[in-house]
Every structure is written in C-alpha cells, then in structure tokens.
Design a protein around this motif. Structure first.
Motif, short mmCIF file in Angstrom:
data_model
loop_
_atom_site.label_atom_id
_atom_site.label_comp_id
_atom_site.label_asym_id
_atom_site.label_seq_id
_atom_site.Cartn_x
_atom_site.Cartn_y
_atom_site.Cartn_z
N SER A 1 47.91 30.78 16.94
CA SER A 1 48.08 30.48 15.44
C SER A 1 48.29 31.75 14.71
N SER A 2 47.98 33.04 15.30
CA SER A 2 47.84 34.17 14.37
C SER A 2 49.39 34.55 14.06
N ARG A 3 49.87 34.46 12.93
CA ARG A 3 51.18 34.78 12.38
C ARG A 3 51.37 35.01 11.09
N PRO A 4 52.85 35.35 10.82
CA PRO A 4 52.84 35.26 9.25
C PRO A 4 52.87 33.83 8.86
N LEU A 5 52.35 33.87 7.47
CA LEU A 5 52.17 32.48 6.84
C LEU A 5 53.41 31.59 6.86
N LEU A 6 53.24 30.37 7.49
CA LEU A 6 54.21 29.60 7.80
C LEU A 6 54.40 28.78 6.56
N GLN A 7 55.74 28.78 5.99
CA GLN A 7 56.13 28.08 4.48
C GLN A 7 55.99 26.41 4.71
N GLY A 8 55.68 26.01 3.67
CA GLY A 8 55.57 24.37 3.76
C GLY A 8 54.56 23.84 4.67
N ASP A 9 54.83 22.69 4.77
CA ASP A 9 53.58 21.88 5.28
C ASP A 9 54.15 21.00 6.32
N GLY A 10 53.15 20.57 7.40
CA GLY A 10 53.49 19.69 8.39
C GLY A 10 53.55 20.26 9.66
N HIS A 11 53.23 21.72 9.93
CA HIS A 11 53.72 22.38 11.01
C HIS A 11 52.73 22.03 12.18
N GLY B 1 38.89 30.20 -5.65
CA GLY B 1 40.18 30.81 -5.00
C GLY B 1 40.96 29.72 -4.49
N GLU B 2 41.94 29.99 -3.95
CA GLU B 2 43.04 29.11 -3.47
C GLU B 2 42.65 28.30 -2.21
N LEU B 3 42.40 27.08 -2.16
CA LEU B 3 41.81 26.37 -0.90
C LEU B 3 42.59 25.08 -0.74
N LEU B 4 42.88 24.77 0.40
CA LEU B 4 43.66 23.70 0.52
C LEU B 4 43.19 22.49 0.61
N GLU B 5 44.00 21.12 -0.16
CA GLU B 5 43.43 19.96 0.03
C GLU B 5 43.50 19.50 1.24
N LYS B 6 44.68 19.54 1.91
CA LYS B 6 45.20 19.15 3.23
C LYS B 6 45.39 20.04 4.24
N PRO B 7 45.44 20.17 5.51
CA PRO B 7 46.01 20.92 6.39
C PRO B 7 47.28 21.10 6.25
N ARG B 8 48.02 22.45 6.21
CA ARG B 8 49.28 22.61 6.37
C ARG B 8 50.00 22.80 7.67
N VAL B 9 48.95 23.05 8.47
CA VAL B 9 49.30 23.25 10.05
C VAL B 9 48.20 22.79 10.71
N SER B 10 48.92 22.02 12.06
CA SER B 10 47.71 21.53 12.80
C SER B 10 47.97 22.05 14.12
N LEU B 11 46.69 22.12 14.91
CA LEU B 11 46.93 22.44 16.34
C LEU B 11 46.74 21.17 17.41
N SER B 12 47.73 21.09 18.21
CA SER B 12 47.90 19.88 18.71
C SER B 12 47.35 19.93 20.22
N SER B 13 46.49 18.78 20.71
CA SER B 13 45.97 18.80 21.94
C SER B 13 46.79 17.66 22.65
#
Length: 341
Positions: free
Chosen positions: A135-145, A295-307
């Motif tokens: 998951s370490s990469r330039p920040l992904l734009q938008g949600d639902g990744h 500071g800037e904290l997310l309400e919901k995850p913008r990215v999720s890791l899938s098993s």
C-alpha cells in the motif's frame, strides 16, 4: 498432527522472541506440531521466558540462529515440513535504511531460503511480509480504492521521496521479490502473507509497535498515535487483523497444497476517527484522548485492503469487527504496562 510415516509434523518458526512468531508457535503446538524456533541468544532467560512456558504445550526446540550469519539456520530447518519465516529487521528509525534495514532484510531472507533448499524436506515456506509492501505509494485520488495481492508498493517513489519510515516498505517489497526468485530457481514451495496492523494478545512479553499504536488513543502516547495517524495518511485507511487470525491464515496457506503467491491478511478497514468513537463507546473507563484528533483525519476509509483471495480459497476470519478484534487488546495492553490496571 503427523506426517505419513507416523511422526509429528515439524514446523520451524524463525524469530521466536517476536510478537507474531510467539503467537504462531503457540498455535502450532496446540495443533499438535513439533516446533523448532530460532533466537539470537538462547541463553537469555528473560527474553526467552515465554518460550520456556510454551514448552509445556508440546515439543518446542529453541535454537540459535542469526539472519546475518550464512548457514546458521541449517540446523533449525533440517527435517522440517514447514518453515515460517517471520524474523526480519524492523529498524524503522535507522539513519541509513539501505545499509541498516533493506540490505540485511533481503540478505537474511535469502539466508533462510538457502537453508530450506539445502534441507530437502521442506514442503512449504511461508514468508511473513507486510501490507507495507502493498500500500505504500503516492496518495491515491478520490475514494473507493481496493488494494489486493496484485498491488505493490512503489519502490521508485519511496526511494526518491523518502516519506516517513520509507525503508521498511522498500525492504518488504525487495525481500518478497528476492525470495520469490530464489524459490523458483531452487524449487522451494513459497507462499507469502502480507498482514496489516496486527493486534491481540501473544506470549512474547516485549512491547511491540502495533500494541502501542492500537492502544494510543487510550494511553495518550503521542509517538504511538503518530504512527497510527501516519498509517492513515500514507494508506488512506487504518487496516487491522487479530494476531490469532493471522496465525490461522499462515497455517492455512502452509497446509493448503493449492495455496500460491501472495495473500493480504486484513479483516477490518477503518479510520482513526472511527476507532476513537468505537473505543470511547467500548471503554468508557478510559478517556479517549480526543485532543490527539487534530489535523486532517478521514471520516471513512478512502482505500481498503482486500483479503478476498484468502476467503475465496476457504479461509474464514474469526475476528471480523473492531469489537471482536479489541476483545483482548486492552487486557494485553495492561499486561504489557501500556495501560494502567
């Protein structure tokens, strides 16, 4: 748990003093395996006290080995059916990540792989990598990744920009790729597990990064909270798995002949804000340190890791919600002295 000739199946777990390794040793012994584990200093009674206690559960042999010493794992993996490669350097704050973290991690992994190839009995090596290699990469734009086994951390981006503890994800990507190359060339059966932030009680008594981070909103430890917040900022979520589920997943992919490649091991994707709300509700006796939530904290995850791959192949998580995951985390935190009794 016996092999075809009636003897107990034998597993080697490297780095027996580690958090995940100690939990895995306990689970394997409970499943009826004979277990061999490696530590750098078998004579250090204090560090190895949990291993002495685990010997009451079944045959557990503690051997000396060092990732930096060629051939030092030969004895540990000899006559083993499975080898769980858990030991790896974790020097997050090193001054020279190339020399102090990345090179030793790759060299140490290949050292154990070499011993496995020599042994001739090892049916499968299970390499514990990390979601940091996913998951370490330039920040992904938008949600639902959604990130899965096909996702790799961006080594070029990390080495050029050096964000945070960049050497750690780079070390995990490179050791995975080198282990995979070696396994293919030498006919070693290899499966890799990439766990997310791993929490829950384990036999090892030393405080580990994930325990500190997962309890930081209750303990008020600013440095540990910084790690938790850093994960969310870097990954777009805080992803968690219970250590018991991780160990079950490792044994599952070892024993399942059809298992192959990488497996992300994650049961919950959340955020710091969601976690704070949950902890405030579940543990009213602790003041959740809301002053940390600046500071800037997310309400919901913008990215999720899938098993999904792991689940598709027949694995089922036991701890699927924050409530289930945190069931023993606070007690574990008290035992380690992170939280007051």
């Amino acid at each position: 748990m016996s092999s075809g000739d009636g003897r107990k199946k034998t597993a080697c777990v490297t780095g027996g003093n580690g958090y995940i390794a100690s939990a895995l040793i306990k689970m394997l012994l409970q499943k009826g395996y004979a277990v061999k584990t490696t530590v750098r200093n078998p004579d250090d009674r204090e560090k190895n006290a949990h291993l002495t206690e685990l010997q009451a559960l079944g045959p557990l042999e503690v051997l000396r080995a060092d990732l930096d010493e060629d051939g030092s794992f030969d004895e540990a993996v000899a006559r083993c059916d499975y080898v769980f490669l858990v030991a790896a350097p974790v020097n997050l704050h090193s001054k020279d990540p190339e020399k102090e973290l990345i090179e030793p991690a790759v060299r140490g992994t290949l050292n154990v792989m070499m011993s496995c190839a020599k042994a001739g009995t090892v049916r499968r090596v299970v390499l514990t990598s990390s979601a940091a290699a996913v998951s370490s990469r330039p920040l992904l734009q938008g949600d639902g990744h959604v990130l899965d086994e096909d996702s790799w951390s961006d080594v070029d981006y990390l080495t050029a920009n050096k964000p945070g503890p960049w050497g750690y994800p780079v070390s995990k990507v490179l050791l995975e790729k080198e282990a995979s190359r070696f396994a293919e060339e030498h006919g070693v059966g290899l499966v890799t597990v990439c766990p997310v932030l791993t929490v829950g009680a384990a036999p090892a008594r030393k405080i580990h990064t994930s325990a500190d981070a997962s309890l930081s909103l209750l303990s008020g430890d600013e440095a540990a909270f910084g790690m938790l917040k850093g994960m969310e900022m870097a990954d777009g979520c805080v992803s968690m798995v219970h250590v018991a589920d991780l160990c079950r997943a490792e044994v599952f992919v070892a024993e399942d002949d059809a298992a192959a490649g990488r497996y992300v091991c994650c049961s919950v994707n959340t955020t710091v804000v969601e976690l704070a709300r949950f902890l405030a509700d579940k543990y009213p006796q602790y003041d959740v340190k809301t002053d940390l939530l600046s500071g800037e904290l997310l309400e919901k995850p913008r990215v999720s890791l899938s098993s999904a791959k792991l689940v598709r192949e027949g694995f089922e998580f036991k701890y699927k919600t924050l409530d289930e995951i945190y069931d023993d985390v606070v007690e574990h935190g008290k035992a380690l002295g992170i939280l007051p009794n």
